[in-house]
Design a protein around this motif. Structure first.
Motif, PDB file in Angstrom:
ATOM      1  N   SER A  52    -113.114  44.148  38.282  1.00 31.42           N
ATOM      2  CA  SER A  52    -114.253  43.222  38.369  1.00 31.42           C
ATOM      3  C   SER A  52    -114.526  42.710  36.962  1.00 31.42           C
ATOM      4  O   SER A  52    -114.833  43.506  36.072  1.00 31.42           O
ATOM      5  N   SER A  56    -119.563  40.681  37.124  1.00 31.55           N
ATOM      6  CA  SER A  56    -119.298  40.337  38.525  1.00 31.55           C
ATOM      7  C   SER A  56    -119.052  41.597  39.353  1.00 31.55           C
ATOM      8  O   SER A  56    -118.551  42.590  38.864  1.00 31.55           O
ATOM      9  N   ASN A  58    -117.366  41.036  42.276  1.00 26.49           N
ATOM     10  CA  ASN A  58    -116.168  40.619  42.998  1.00 26.49           C
ATOM     11  C   ASN A  58    -114.953  41.389  42.495  1.00 26.49           C
ATOM     12  O   ASN A  58    -114.884  41.749  41.320  1.00 26.49           O
ATOM     13  N   ASN A  84    -115.100  40.916  48.069  1.00 25.04           N
ATOM     14  CA  ASN A  84    -116.470  41.309  47.702  1.00 25.04           C
ATOM     15  C   ASN A  84    -116.763  42.785  47.912  1.00 25.04           C
ATOM     16  O   ASN A  84    -117.919  43.195  47.876  1.00 25.04           O
ATOM     17  N   ASP A 181    -117.094  36.025  33.729  1.00 24.32           N
ATOM     18  CA  ASP A 181    -117.368  36.742  34.979  1.00 24.32           C
ATOM     19  C   ASP A 181    -116.584  36.158  36.158  1.00 24.32           C
ATOM     20  O   ASP A 181    -116.646  36.698  37.257  1.00 24.32           O
ATOM     21  N   ASP A 182    -115.895  35.039  35.928  1.00 27.10           N
ATOM     22  CA  ASP A 182    -115.240  34.322  37.026  1.00 27.10           C
ATOM     23  C   ASP A 182    -113.871  33.813  36.595  1.00 27.10           C
ATOM     24  O   ASP A 182    -113.771  32.824  35.868  1.00 27.10           O
TER      25      ASP A 182
END
Length: 189
Positions: A52, A56, A58, A84, A181-182
């Motif tokens: 992750s 995050s 995810n 998730n 974070d993505d």
């Protein structure tokens, strides 16, 4: 405490510790990689597993440097489709394709092999950081059915190529993360 019970608990603990610390650089079509388990390249340079990024929650499948104080991810499989929860499973399926599934066994990401493979297939993390899908008998060869180096994320590693492959029509390019974070593709290519 009963000696038998103590021995039983110690035996189970040793089994659990040995299972969780087992490090291999390959999985075959009869195996899978679940969240919490990793592959480590033969010389210990790179590790593949679920992570992750940043804050995050995810989950993504990625490759990172093994012995760095800060986890430095160099490749991400499911950049666009995160999971998730911790139900992800990376498998080489019955047709020889590399597939990432989520809780309900739906396909989140796959290597998208163009043809069905007839021979036994092995997924291997090389010391270059390249994740390769190859025939089980092709161990010493550089003939790969699929390789992560053809689908770079945001990092260029030694041995990777960029640009168009005119034979296959494949375009290799690095693309920034959207944010720390993505890891989905950002604005810079």
């Amino acid at each position: 405490m009963d000696v038998f019970l103590f021995s039983f608990i110690c035996c189970k603990l040793m089994f659990f510790l040995s299972e969780s610390s087992f490090a291999s650089d390959t999985i075959t079509s009869s195996q899978s990689l679940s969240d919490g388990r990793t592959l480590v390249s033969k010389e210990g340079s790179f590790e593949l597993g679920f992570f992750s990024p940043g804050s995050s929650k995810n989950r993504y499948v990625g490759i990172w440097y093994e012995n760095m104080p800060v986890k430095t991810v160099v490749w991400v499989a499911n950049r666009i489709n995160p999971i998730n929860d911790s139900s992800g499973l990376l498998v080489v399926n019955e047709t020889g394709n590399l597939v990432l599934t989520s809780q309900n066994k739906s396909v989140v990401w796959s290597a998208n092999l163009s043809k069905e493979v007839q021979t036994p297939v092995v997924l291997q993390l090389l010391d270059s950081g390249n994740l390769v899908l190859r025939g089980e008998r092709d161990g010493g060869s550089e003939t790969y059915l699929w390789q992560s180096f053809d689908y770079p994320s945001d990092t260029l590693l030694p041995g990777m190529k960029l640009g168009w492959d005119f034979k296959t029509g494949l375009e290799r390019r690095i693309t920034s993360w959207k944010s720390s974070d993505d890891p989905s593709p950002g604005d810079f290519i």
